[in-house]
Each structure stands twice: as C-alpha cells, then as structure tokens.
Design an enzyme around this catalytic site. Structure first.
Site, PDB file in Angstrom:
ATOM      1  N   SER A 110       0.819  -1.212   0.000  1.00  0.00           N
ATOM      2  CA  SER A 110       0.000   0.000   0.000  1.00  0.00           C
ATOM      3  C   SER A 110       0.854   1.263   0.000  1.00  0.00           C
ATOM      4  O   SER A 110       1.623   1.498  -0.917  1.00  0.00           O
ATOM      5  CB  SER A 110      -0.963  -0.045   1.191  1.00  0.00           C
ATOM      6  N   ASP A 250      -1.295   1.196  -3.810  1.00  0.00           N
ATOM      7  CA  ASP A 250      -2.207   0.184  -4.350  1.00  0.00           C
ATOM      8  C   ASP A 250      -3.571   0.747  -4.710  1.00  0.00           C
ATOM      9  O   ASP A 250      -4.488   0.006  -5.042  1.00  0.00           O
ATOM     10  CB  ASP A 250      -2.352  -0.997  -3.389  1.00  0.00           C
ATOM     11  N   ASP A 252      -6.078   2.024  -3.138  1.00  0.00           N
ATOM     12  CA  ASP A 252      -7.323   1.870  -2.382  1.00  0.00           C
ATOM     13  C   ASP A 252      -7.652   3.143  -1.616  1.00  0.00           C
ATOM     14  O   ASP A 252      -8.670   3.213  -0.935  1.00  0.00           O
ATOM     15  CB  ASP A 252      -7.283   0.656  -1.452  1.00  0.00           C
TER      16      ASP A 252
END
EC number: 5.4.2.10
Length: 453
Positions: A110, A250, A252
């Site tokens: 992430s 990532d 998100d």
C-alpha cells in the site's frame, strides 16, 4: 509468537520479513483453507472442477519475486492461479468476484516505502477475511508440508488479458454525471493506479494531467502519492486545474486538493458523498460509518444534516465489518479509504475519485464549495517509532500522560493514542480548538511515548 496477520494482511521488509519461502507457505495455506474442494479429489482427473485464485500486485520490484512464490504455493495445492498483473487492490477484490474465483491474493504494501511488501487475501466474493480464517491460515503456514497433488492435479498459471478493461468498466458505473470540462491532476504514486486511474477519469470525460505515473519498481510512494500531498498541490496550482487527486501505492485510497491547493481529506470527502447520497435517497439508514480517527468536524457536519455516524476502530476492515453488519452504504477513513458496498468490497480510490468529480459536475460547485460543508478542528498526528508498540501504548506513564491531556482539553478537543496496525509506531492524535494547543498537547504525550520506547 507474534501474529502473522496485521490489520491489513501480512507485511514486512521484502526478502527479510516477508520472504519467498513465507509467500509460498501463505499461498499453500490459503489454498488449503479457502478452496472449495479437497486435495484428495483433485489428484488425477483432468475433468475435475478447477479451483481458481486471482493474483495481482503493485509494481514494486519485490512483487515479481513474491508473486512467483505465492503462485508456486497455490499451484502446488492444485489451485489455478489467474494472474492479473499490476492492478489496484480494489480491482483484485472485484475480479475475485467477477471471475467467480475461490479467493484472491494481492501483493502490495500500500502506502509503505518500496523495500516493504505485503500479502492480502480476499475470500469468496472479494471480501476481506475475518480473524478466525486468518488464524487458521496461519496455523497451516506453521504446520508444514502435506501430501500434494501430482500430474494433472497440479494447478496451472493463467493470464487474464481483460482484467484491467473489466475493472475499468465496473469502476465507470460510479459516474453519475459526465466530467466534461473538468481538469484534474492525478498523482498515481508510481503505483498500481498508474494506468487505471488516468484511463478511468478520461473515459468519464475529464481532462487528465497524470503525474508520478511511470513506475520503475523502485520509485513507488517515493515523495509522491497520498502521503505527500504537497506534490499534487503544487501541480494543481501550476496547471490551473479544478482539482487534484492523489492515490497511494495500491490505489485503495484517494485524497483530494481543491483549485487553491487546499487538501480535502477523507473526512471531507465522506461528508460530500454522504450529503450527495442522502439527497439521492441512497444513504442506507441515513448513516455514515467512520473510525475513531475522524475529525470532530465530521460528526458536527453530519449532525447538522441529520445523518447518524457509526464509529469503529481504525482500519478499513472494521469499517467494512460495520457496513456489512448494518447494511450501510457509505463508510471510510480520514486517510482516504472510502468504501461504498454497492461498488466494491473494499476501499477504492478510483471509484472515490469518480464519485467526487461527479458531484462537482452535477452541482456545478467547486471542490472548495463542496468541502465547506465540514469545518475541521485543528488536528495533530505524531507517529512515534518504538520497539514494542503494544507494551509502550499501555505503559502507566503513557496512560497518565493521556489522562492529563484529556483533563486539559475537556470538551474542546480529544486525544487518541493507539499502536499502528501496519507499522512499528504508536500514533498520537490530538484535536483542539486551536492548532497551538493541539501541537503542545500532542508533543507532551509523544514525548512520554518516546521515553518508554
């Protein structure tokens, strides 16, 4: 022995903490726990029902090594690995459902720096695993080798050539009003959003200026993306854009910047989307789900609109659990993890960006005007590196410092101290009526943490 799974999967420095051997063991254990048929029925029949796992990654260099190891673990247990390549985490979650796979695996750390990596596992339908399932997988990791299939029973590696296009068609459904005329700067963090985000926003009609969209495997999150908002702020002002969006490694997460360069964080984005969904009759139970880190200003804005707020622990998994248990339609975190269950099972930065810009296009309002619905209290967050985050957070001297801070702030602010779920740090967050007070109180508490660390 410390628990292998943290709040967002397994993470660590690649090739030191998260080794190829561990990745292979995780792939094997996940296959044994999550597959729908047993190894005993999957040894020799070419006609058997194939078990399938979707495997994706972000572009950091160690991802290739870990992807190969995870796939080796999966295929050794008779599971076909459907490789989707470099894609956002929410794309892997969606594709796990869209391809009707038994489960999915995302290899990413992430927003963490390049040397780190992680493995996140999604169950059937693309849902995050519960603690009990993670614990069972961990038990299987430590249990060692078992009898495995041979011959035609060994899993195969398949490439999903349509994965990105399929995800983009899905994400595009979030657009409620065309974005023609909007100019957006998007910071892709040299990460998984590098191809998907610009394409998604252009397909919706926006004029897109993509920055930090040239991943080398070594530059992910390197002074860019949602953890370095100064970069997109400067680009928005330089290009005279209507707004800027910043994703993490990532994708998100999504944070925003208005035309003047002012940061619009996850709290403000949630307020904007909650009001839009309330107006459209789409805000289930007239409720927003947020975490304990959300600013007091969010609660005040929602109260003024007659919207209830459910509060959870930090981590999008806890937001997701509350969304599912209460059948709510919107939740998220100040960090930019925004979840809309009608569009996915996890935070989706690209869907968030599309929804935010759709609201701008629908109302004709600037992002600054929309964000004015919430007025944040000054908030100071200090991350203190420690050797043992759990022990330090519970130390008597630290608890005493927190109690003193709470007494000083009274009803005009709040303090939150918690060990990070993903890093070896204790987070000290203070909100107060003015920034000087917040900084002073946070510094005193952080010092007490540091002395214990």
């Amino acid at each position: 022995m410390a628990r292998l799974f943290g709040t967002d999967g397994v993470r660590g420095v690649a090739n030191r903490d998260l080794t190829a051997e561990l990745a292979l063991a995780l792939g094997s254990a996940a296959a044994r726990r999550l597959s729908t048929i047993t190894t005993a029925t999957a040894t020799d029949s070419a006609e058997r029902a194939r078990r399938v796992a979707v495997v994706g990654r972000d572009p950091r260099a160690s991802g290739e090594m870990l992807e190969a190891a995870v796939i080796a673990g999966l295929t050794s247990e008779g599971v076909d690995a459907l490789r989707v390549g470099v894609l956002p985490t929410p794309a892997v979650a969606y594709l796990t459902s869209a391809y009707d796979a038994d489960f999915g695996v995302m290899i990413s750390a992430s927003h963490n720096p390049m040397p780190d990596n992680g493995i996140k596992i999604f169950g059937p339908g693309g849902h995050k695993l519960d603690d009990a399932t993670e614990d069972r997988i961990e038990e299987l990791v430590h249990a060692g080798a078992v009898a495995r299939p041979t011959g035609t029973g060994i899993g195969r590696v398949l490439d999903a050539e349509d994965a990105l296009d399929r995800y983009l068609r899905h994400a595009g459904k979030a657009v409620t009003t065309r974005l023609d005329g909007l100019t957006v700067v998007v910071d892709c963090a040299h990460g998984a959003a590098w191809a998907a985000a610009p394409r998604a926003y252009r397909a919706a009609g926006a004029n897109v200026i993509a920055i930090n969209a040239e991943p080398t495997g070594l530059n992910i999150n390197d002074n860019c993306g949602s953890t370095h908002m100064d970069v997109v702020r400067a680009a928005v002002v330089e290009h005279g854009a209507d707004l800027g969006l910043a994703h993490d490694g990532d994708a998100d997460r999504c944070l925003a910047v208005d035309a003047t360069g002012h940061v619009v964080d996850g709290d403000a984005i949630m307020v904007i989307l909650a009001l839009a969904m309330q107006e459209a009759g789409e805000l289930a139970a007239n409720t927003l789900v947020a975490t304990v880190m959300s600013n007091l200003g969010l609660h005040l804005a929602m109260r003024a609109a007659g919207i209830d707020v459910r509060t959870t622990s930090v981590g999008d998994r806890y937001v997701l659990e509350e969304l599912r248990s209460g059948e709510f339609s919107l939740g998220g975190e100040q960090s930019g993890h925004i979840v809309m269950p009608s569009f996915g099972t996890t935070g989706d930065g690209i869907v968030t960006g599309l929804r935010l810009m759709s609201r701008m296009a629908q109302t004709g309002s600037s992002l600054a005007e929309l964000a004015d619905a919430m007025h944040s209290l000054p908030q100071v967050l200090i991350n203190v590196a420690v050797a043992d985050k759990t022990t330090v957070a519970q130390a008597p001297s630290v608890r005493s410092a927190v109690a003193a801070a709470e007494a000083e702030l009274g009803d005009t602010g709040r303090i939150l101290l918690r060990p990070s779920g993903t890093e070896q740090v204790v987070r000290v967050m203070v909100e107060a009526a003015d920034e000087d007070t917040a900084r002073q109180v946070a510094a005193r508490v952080a010092e007490s943490v540091s002395l214990q660390g």
